[in-house]
Design a protein around this motif. Structure first.
Motif, PDB file in Angstrom:
ATOM      1  N   CYS A 127       0.840  -1.200   0.000  1.00 23.73           N
ATOM      2  CA  CYS A 127       0.000   0.000   0.000  1.00 23.73           C
ATOM      3  C   CYS A 127       0.873   1.246   0.000  1.00 23.73           C
ATOM      4  O   CYS A 127       0.470   2.295   0.511  1.00 23.73           O
ATOM      5  CB  CYS A 127      -0.923  -0.013   1.221  1.00 23.73           C
ATOM      6  SG  CYS A 127      -2.093  -1.377   1.270  1.00 23.73           S
ATOM      7  N   SER A 128       2.079   1.167  -0.565  1.00 24.21           N
ATOM      8  CA  SER A 128       3.050   2.250  -0.451  1.00 24.21           C
ATOM      9  C   SER A 128       2.724   3.469  -1.305  1.00 24.21           C
ATOM     10  O   SER A 128       3.098   4.582  -0.947  1.00 24.21           O
ATOM     11  CB  SER A 128       4.453   1.740  -0.781  1.00 24.21           C
ATOM     12  OG  SER A 128       4.506   1.247  -2.115  1.00 24.21           O
ATOM     13  N   LYS A 129       2.062   3.320  -2.430  1.00 24.66           N
ATOM     14  CA  LYS A 129       1.701   4.475  -3.254  1.00 24.66           C
ATOM     15  C   LYS A 129       0.419   5.098  -2.714  1.00 24.66           C
ATOM     16  O   LYS A 129      -0.494   4.392  -2.301  1.00 24.66           O
ATOM     17  CB  LYS A 129       1.513   4.060  -4.711  1.00 24.66           C
ATOM     18  CG  LYS A 129       2.795   3.658  -5.392  1.00 24.66           C
ATOM     19  CD  LYS A 129       2.554   3.410  -6.866  1.00 24.66           C
ATOM     20  CE  LYS A 129       3.849   3.058  -7.571  1.00 24.66           C
ATOM     21  NZ  LYS A 129       3.601   2.800  -9.009  1.00 24.66           N
ATOM     22  N   SER A 130       0.325   6.434  -2.761  1.00 26.41           N
ATOM     23  CA  SER A 130      -0.829   7.117  -2.184  1.00 26.41           C
ATOM     24  C   SER A 130      -2.135   6.799  -2.919  1.00 26.41           C
ATOM     25  O   SER A 130      -3.205   6.934  -2.333  1.00 26.41           O
ATOM     26  CB  SER A 130      -0.607   8.630  -2.145  1.00 26.41           C
ATOM     27  OG  SER A 130      -0.456   9.128  -3.463  1.00 26.41           O
ATOM     28  N   ASP A 131      -2.051   6.345  -4.177  1.00 24.43           N
ATOM     29  CA  ASP A 131      -3.268   5.940  -4.890  1.00 24.43           C
ATOM     30  C   ASP A 131      -3.499   4.430  -4.778  1.00 24.43           C
ATOM     31  O   ASP A 131      -4.436   3.896  -5.349  1.00 24.43           O
ATOM     32  CB  ASP A 131      -3.227   6.374  -6.349  1.00 24.43           C
ATOM     33  CG  ASP A 131      -2.121   5.696  -7.154  1.00 24.43           C
ATOM     34  OD1 ASP A 131      -1.314   4.904  -6.580  1.00 24.43           O
ATOM     35  OD2 ASP A 131      -2.049   5.951  -8.374  1.00 24.43           O
ATOM     36  N   PHE A 132      -2.633   3.748  -4.061  1.00 22.21           N
ATOM     37  CA  PHE A 132      -2.697   2.316  -3.760  1.00 22.21           C
ATOM     38  C   PHE A 132      -2.623   1.417  -4.990  1.00 22.21           C
ATOM     39  O   PHE A 132      -2.961   0.230  -4.923  1.00 22.21           O
ATOM     40  CB  PHE A 132      -3.934   1.978  -2.917  1.00 22.21           C
ATOM     41  CG  PHE A 132      -4.037   2.798  -1.664  1.00 22.21           C
ATOM     42  CD1 PHE A 132      -2.973   2.866  -0.770  1.00 22.21           C
ATOM     43  CD2 PHE A 132      -5.178   3.524  -1.378  1.00 22.21           C
ATOM     44  CE1 PHE A 132      -3.054   3.625   0.381  1.00 22.21           C
ATOM     45  CE2 PHE A 132      -5.270   4.295  -0.229  1.00 22.21           C
ATOM     46  CZ  PHE A 132      -4.209   4.348   0.656  1.00 22.21           C
ATOM     47  N   THR A 133      -2.133   1.939  -6.115  1.00 13.42           N
ATOM     48  CA  THR A 133      -1.955   1.091  -7.302  1.00 13.42           C
ATOM     49  C   THR A 133      -0.842   0.065  -7.079  1.00 13.42           C
ATOM     50  O   THR A 133      -0.777  -0.928  -7.803  1.00 13.42           O
ATOM     51  CB  THR A 133      -1.652   1.939  -8.552  1.00 13.42           C
ATOM     52  OG1 THR A 133      -0.508   2.768  -8.288  1.00 13.42           O
ATOM     53  CG2 THR A 133      -2.857   2.790  -8.938  1.00 13.42           C
ATOM     54  N   SER A 134      -0.004   0.279  -6.077  1.00 15.29           N
ATOM     55  CA  SER A 134       1.050  -0.682  -5.749  1.00 15.29           C
ATOM     56  C   SER A 134       0.474  -2.015  -5.281  1.00 15.29           C
ATOM     57  O   SER A 134       1.166  -3.025  -5.260  1.00 15.29           O
ATOM     58  CB  SER A 134       1.981  -0.105  -4.680  1.00 15.29           C
ATOM     59  OG  SER A 134       1.233   0.366  -3.569  1.00 15.29           O
ATOM     60  N   ALA A 135      -0.818  -2.048  -4.936  1.00 14.44           N
ATOM     61  CA  ALA A 135      -1.479  -3.295  -4.517  1.00 14.44           C
ATOM     62  C   ALA A 135      -1.901  -4.145  -5.709  1.00 14.44           C
ATOM     63  O   ALA A 135      -2.380  -5.264  -5.535  1.00 14.44           O
ATOM     64  CB  ALA A 135      -2.692  -2.976  -3.642  1.00 14.44           C
ATOM     65  N   GLY A 136      -1.729  -3.643  -6.928  1.00  9.27           N
ATOM     66  CA  GLY A 136      -2.087  -4.402  -8.122  1.00  9.27           C
ATOM     67  C   GLY A 136      -3.594  -4.519  -8.303  1.00  9.27           C
ATOM     68  O   GLY A 136      -4.374  -3.785  -7.686  1.00  9.27           O
ATOM     69  N   GLY A 137      -3.987  -5.462  -9.155  1.00  8.65           N
ATOM     70  CA  GLY A 137      -5.402  -5.703  -9.424  1.00  8.65           C
ATOM     71  C   GLY A 137      -6.008  -6.642  -8.392  1.00  8.65           C
ATOM     72  O   GLY A 137      -5.352  -7.048  -7.432  1.00  8.65           O
ATOM     73  N   HIS A 138      -7.240  -6.999  -8.619  1.00 10.27           N
ATOM     74  CA  HIS A 138      -7.921  -7.931  -7.714  1.00 10.27           C
ATOM     75  C   HIS A 138      -7.230  -9.284  -7.726  1.00 10.27           C
ATOM     76  O   HIS A 138      -6.687  -9.694  -8.752  1.00 10.27           O
ATOM     77  CB  HIS A 138      -9.368  -8.161  -8.157  1.00 10.27           C
ATOM     78  CG  HIS A 138     -10.210  -6.949  -8.096  1.00 10.27           C
ATOM     79  ND1 HIS A 138     -11.488  -6.929  -8.572  1.00 10.27           N
ATOM     80  CD2 HIS A 138      -9.965  -5.708  -7.602  1.00 10.27           C
ATOM     81  CE1 HIS A 138     -12.002  -5.735  -8.394  1.00 10.27           C
ATOM     82  NE2 HIS A 138     -11.098  -4.971  -7.809  1.00 10.27           N
ATOM     83  N   THR A 139      -7.267  -9.980  -6.597  1.00  7.84           N
ATOM     84  CA  THR A 139      -6.836 -11.369  -6.631  1.00  7.84           C
ATOM     85  C   THR A 139      -7.790 -12.067  -7.595  1.00  7.84           C
ATOM     86  O   THR A 139      -8.969 -11.714  -7.689  1.00  7.84           O
ATOM     87  CB  THR A 139      -6.878 -12.027  -5.236  1.00  7.84           C
ATOM     88  OG1 THR A 139      -8.196 -11.956  -4.715  1.00  7.84           O
ATOM     89  CG2 THR A 139      -5.901 -11.366  -4.279  1.00  7.84           C
TER      90      THR A 139
END
Length: 173
Positions: free
Chosen positions: A74-86
């Motif tokens: 969750c490091s990016k402020s837009d949370f794109t670092s979490a990738g797509g859905h499992t």
């Protein structure tokens, strides 16, 4: 062992087996885009899925999409670092109302009250914490994330049900 020690040994054995019988639980701290606390979630392994209890704050009133995402970051402020859905493999489509099989990241929506607080309890048969029962494990090598979106998920539209921006994120490790 003396006769007197037998009840103590039996009690210790029962206490030990009771401790082993406790389901695995993971506490997830939810953060907003500024990195401040936005609540928490508790994930508890169950025999055929995972029980999720969410307590969030600072949300806009109304319905919010809730999903498991593929990377525990969750490091990016837009949370794109979490990738797509499992996803869970195969030819799965997004949405709990989609007849073409669900992604493992699909969860019901979360409702925030007028004060921005939200509490919900959900159950997913599509995942487990460690991969039990052939279900996708949320605590795999790169972890996963629990995300709250800005808008409701319509549970059918691809790829995220129109849920919009990611407003809170919690790492599942």
């Amino acid at each position: 062992m003396t006769i007197r020690a037998l009840p103590l040994a039996l009690a210790a054995a029962l206490a030990s087996s009771a401790a082993l019988a406790q389901p695995a639980t993971v506490k997830v701290e939810l953060k907003n885009a500024a990195g401040a606390s936005a609540g928490s979630a508790t994930l508890t392994d169950a025999p055929k899925g995972v029980l999720i209890r969410v307590e969030a704050r600072g949300l806009t009133p109304g319905w919010h999409g809730l999903h498991f995402h593929e990377t525990g970051d969750c490091s990016k402020s837009d949370f794109t670092s979490a990738g797509g859905h499992t996803h869970g493999g195969g030819d799965r489509k997004h949405g709990l109302l989609n007849p073409d099989a669900n992604e493992t990241g699909d969860l019901p929506n979360l409702f925030a009250a007028a004060d921005g607080s939200a509490t919900g309890e959900f159950y997913s048969t599509l995942v487990s914490l460690k991969g039990a029962g052939g279900r996708q494990g949320l605590q795999d090598a790169n972890g996963s994330a629990l995300l709250i979106h800005a808008s409701a998920d319509d549970q059918t539209t691809q790829p995220i049900g129109g849920a919009g921006a990611r407003v809170a994120c919690g790492v599942i490790k």
